[in-house]
Write an enzyme that holds these catalytic residues in place. Structure first.
Site, PDB file in Angstrom:
ATOM      1  N   THR B 172       1.002  -1.119   0.030  1.00 20.77           N
ATOM      2  CA  THR B 172       0.061   0.182   0.031  1.00 20.77           C
ATOM      3  C   THR B 172       0.802   1.163  -0.051  1.00 20.77           C
ATOM      4  OG1 THR B 172      -0.246  -0.110   2.413  1.00 20.77           O
ATOM      5  CG2 THR B 172      -2.065  -1.241   0.940  1.00 20.77           C
ATOM      6  N   LYS B 203       3.861  -6.813   4.154  1.00 20.64           N
ATOM      7  CA  LYS B 203       3.548  -5.487   3.593  1.00 20.64           C
ATOM      8  C   LYS B 203       3.273  -4.786   4.978  1.00 20.64           C
ATOM      9  CE  LYS B 203       0.340  -3.530   3.373  1.00 20.64           C
ATOM     10  NZ  LYS B 203      -0.440  -2.421   4.139  1.00 20.64           N
ATOM     11  N   THR B 214       0.923  -9.628  12.545  1.00 16.12           N
ATOM     12  CA  THR B 214       1.635  -8.542  12.109  1.00 16.12           C
ATOM     13  C   THR B 214       0.615  -8.028  11.146  1.00 16.12           C
ATOM     14  OG1 THR B 214       3.428  -7.714  10.626  1.00 16.12           O
ATOM     15  CG2 THR B 214       2.687 -10.079  10.218  1.00 16.12           C
ATOM     16  N   GLU B 300       5.945   5.011   7.589  1.00 17.98           N
ATOM     17  CA  GLU B 300       5.457   6.081   6.428  1.00 17.98           C
ATOM     18  C   GLU B 300       6.440   7.213   6.893  1.00 17.98           C
ATOM     19  OE1 GLU B 300       0.987   4.702   5.565  1.00 17.98           O
ATOM     20  OE2 GLU B 300       1.360   5.938   7.399  1.00 17.98           O
ATOM     21  N   ASN B 422      -0.356  11.105   5.962  1.00 20.28           N
ATOM     22  CA  ASN B 422      -1.559  10.539   6.710  1.00 20.28           C
ATOM     23  C   ASN B 422      -2.506  11.723   6.644  1.00 20.28           C
ATOM     24  OD1 ASN B 422      -1.381   7.781   7.057  1.00 20.28           O
ATOM     25  ND2 ASN B 422       0.436   8.500   8.405  1.00 20.28           N
ATOM     26  N   THR B 427      -7.163   6.284   4.389  1.00 16.93           N
ATOM     27  CA  THR B 427      -7.268   4.465   4.798  1.00 16.93           C
ATOM     28  C   THR B 427      -8.687   4.135   4.607  1.00 16.93           C
ATOM     29  OG1 THR B 427      -7.062   5.073   7.033  1.00 16.93           O
ATOM     30  CG2 THR B 427      -5.158   4.508   6.161  1.00 16.93           C
TER      31      THR B 427
END
Lengths: 427, 427
Positions: B172, B203, B214, B300, B422, B427
């Site tokens: 992503t 990922k 995870t 990120e 963000n 999302t």
């Protein structure tokens, strides 16, 4: 399908319901309280005030709460010992240096500054409370105290200007001084009614997630609270206001909150079982709430205050845990910065913290608009939502459908400026 | 005064000590595993792959762990039920849509995608595990599965390219595919020695604080692990690797980690009480650790991987709590972004989390340089420190002097780009 917004309970009797209204004067609104704020040389920049004093005309009742951070600062150790007596004359606060991680020498400087203050005021050394804020781990010089304490005493005034000077002198990354006061008439135990005041100031902007205390705060009142009443009212207020603020989940080493009750408004004593105690508790709570919200709204780099309400939790502890999980979520905070009613991040933050609930019972509102009902998204008018995001305060409410408990917490959005301020500023 | 850096213990026998070394092939390194990754139309951008398949030649042992987020996604519900049998044939993963907060319809789409996959492979429906990642709360269309699943099966290959395609299709906000593999010779219970492989991909970049699982990860091996051995090895590895990563303290709704053990490398079964099990556990752990570190490093907006070691804690739980408190502190993370060895923020984060210690026993190192000893700052050569900050990995170590327990956790710095990503990405 049209949904109604969630109904948010108001938990406490408000100060207004007891006849209190906002007034001028901040920490000096209370009779018998003087203050001063000066530049004493703790900071390199001589145009910034850095030493504050809040002083009662004579020794009075005090209550205090402190950080639970194991790594607490030297002034916290000195003030915790001095406040234990339940009486105090003055609070001396400096900015520019936190006097934390400074070992025995730091404690000695804090103690000496209290002693000098006591000498100037003619009171006992243990009647002076001290607080510091600023850089951690740098030795705090005594020199600015030696020069500044006599000057502070010379400038003491019972005035709105003096209150503002003191509130200004404790600022670090705060963008403005934070003060507030209320006045109202209270029926006293002796049958008379008197006008009383509650006022105060606070500093705080980053490293904010108080635990059993706030950042530096001084609250004063001229109501004749007993020592026990002062403690009870302060602890209850701190619990539901300063302890419900989080800017960045980081608890300071220096958090301290002091209450001085001069008793100048009336004779007698207000005990915890009297009707006047309820009124005074409501007023102290509201002063703390206004200051707490101001901390969140002025969180480092913030553009918006966020109020998180969690409803329908199975226990009070669960409600608090979910509220804190949402309020500390960087994804929720950046979504608000981006004006995005991103309920998915709110749901994920609620679900991650170990509190059990059934996602098919969950409702979420953003700024009073239903965005999730029974775990499924509600179609939202994006234009109306973007209009609502223009407000300074963004309420987020979530109902877990798992019980009756409610918790409210305040935070702010996470912005580029938070990263800039904390990537550049050495605390 | 010259201090030595803190000595960091190495807790586990390394895979290298059992003779394992890195090899090519990622998730396809293990014999009996094929993979594919294609663009099936889950994303608007047709140049981005968005559907991945990892497939065993025949039904084999599987183990899995999942998010503990109450608000879990539809594919988590389906896979949790299917993985309970302890055997599986394939893992089907899509990006672009998380299929979370999508109600019964979402579960039906997840179930139907598994059924179609099973039909194409000629296996039972409950032998197909599914996972999704991407936007939350948007209905997941079945159409891309209808078109993509047959195409995936047609493209299945046992090759490094196929592994990379699959690892790419689950990305992503990841900036690169994350895969790794090991090979080594293991002494088997039947007295023979065979070369075995452990490989996998993962990922994950934001909404990362896995809990008992995870983000999406697929690990494969050709070692003949028993069902119980596969479960034990995966759980132990996840606990000390993926569960010790935090990018932003936010736990996803979709976290899933799958292990497929084809047994193609040898006959017989490796049970938990055999010497071969120790070797296989070390190899699985190392593959998970490499992938976990890659998640933190690719957090990120991050510019640096941060490794936090907490030493001298009174209990294992206390060590974990302090490590997580430091790793989740926005002030610590922004300090690293600002190349500032700000031990004051590390001390404050350690002190705030409710673990008791005496600050006069605390030592802190930044990038191997002592910066705090016995609670007091150590004079640091700022030039040398700024040279050390040029590294991609920043180790922070703190010893509480309150016991013998150690915990390690990985995170990344907090940067402008985290806020940009963000504040803009839904999302």
């Amino acid at each position: 399908m049209k949904y109604n917004p969630l109904a948010i309970p108001t938990e406490n009797s408000s100060a207004a319901s007891f006849g209190f209204k906002a007034c001028d004067g901040g920490v000096c609104a209370a009779d018998g309280i003087c203050a001063a704020g000066i530049s004493a040389g703790f900071r390199r920049n001589p145009s910034r005030k850095d030493l504050a004093l809040v002083c009662a005309d004579k020794t009075c009742v005090c209550a205090a709460t402190f950080t639970k951070n194991c790594f607490c600062a030297a002034p916290v150790r000195v003030s915790r010992a001095n406040a234990a007596s339940g009486v105090a004359r003055a609070v001396l606060l400096n900015s520019g240096n936190a006097n934390a991680a400074t070992g025995d020498e730091g404690v000695e400087v804090a103690r000496k500054s209290a002693a000098l203050m006591a000498q100037e005021l003619g009171c006992n050394e243990n009647e002076v409370l001290v607080a510091s804020t600023g850089v951690i781990g740098v030795p705090l010089s005594f020199d600015p105290f030696a020069k500044g304490v006599p000057q502070l005493v010379a400038e003491l005034e019972h005035s709105a200007k003096a209150s503002r000077d003191a509130a200004t002198a404790v600022m670090t990354t705060d963008t403005h001084p934070k003060e507030f006061a209320l006045e109202g008439e209270v029926a006293l135990p002796d049958g008379t009614s008197r006008v009383v005041h509650v006022g105060g100031f606070v500093k705080g902007s980053g490293m904010i997630q108080p635990n059993m205390a706030t950042m530096l705060a001084v609250i004063t009142t001229d109501a004749p609270l007993s020592s026990k009443a002062a403690h009870s009212a302060l602890l209850a207020a701190v619990q539901s206001t300063f302890n419900k603020v989080t800017v960045d989940s980081d608890t300071s080493t220096n958090d301290s909150c002091f209450l001085l009750a001069t008793g100048c408004a009336a004779a007698g004593e207000i005990e915890v079982d009297s009707p006047a105690f309820l009124a005074m508790s409501a007023a102290i709570q509201e002063v703390c709430e206004v200051l707490a919200r101001d901390i969140a709204a002025d969180g480092e780099g913030s553009t918006k205050l966020i109020t998180v309400d969690v409803l329908g939790a199975p226990t009070q502890k669960a409600a608090d845990k979910v509220a804190r999980s949402i309020a500390n979520s960087p994804l929720v905070k950046t979504a608000v910065f981006g004006c995005d009613a991103n309920w998915g991040r709110v749901a994920a933050a609620a679900g991650k913290c170990g509190v059990a609930f059934d996602q098919t019972n969950v409702d979420i509102d953003f700024i009073g608009v239903p965005v999730l009902r029974a775990g499924l998204p509600v179609l939202v008018d994006e234009t109306e939502m973007s209009h609502r995001f223009a407000a300074d305060e963004i309420p987020i409410a979530i109902s877990l459908g798992a019980g009756i408990y409610h918790s409210r917490i305040w935070t702010c959005d996470l912005t580029h400026d938070y990263v800039r301020i904390n990537g550049e500023y050495r605390t």
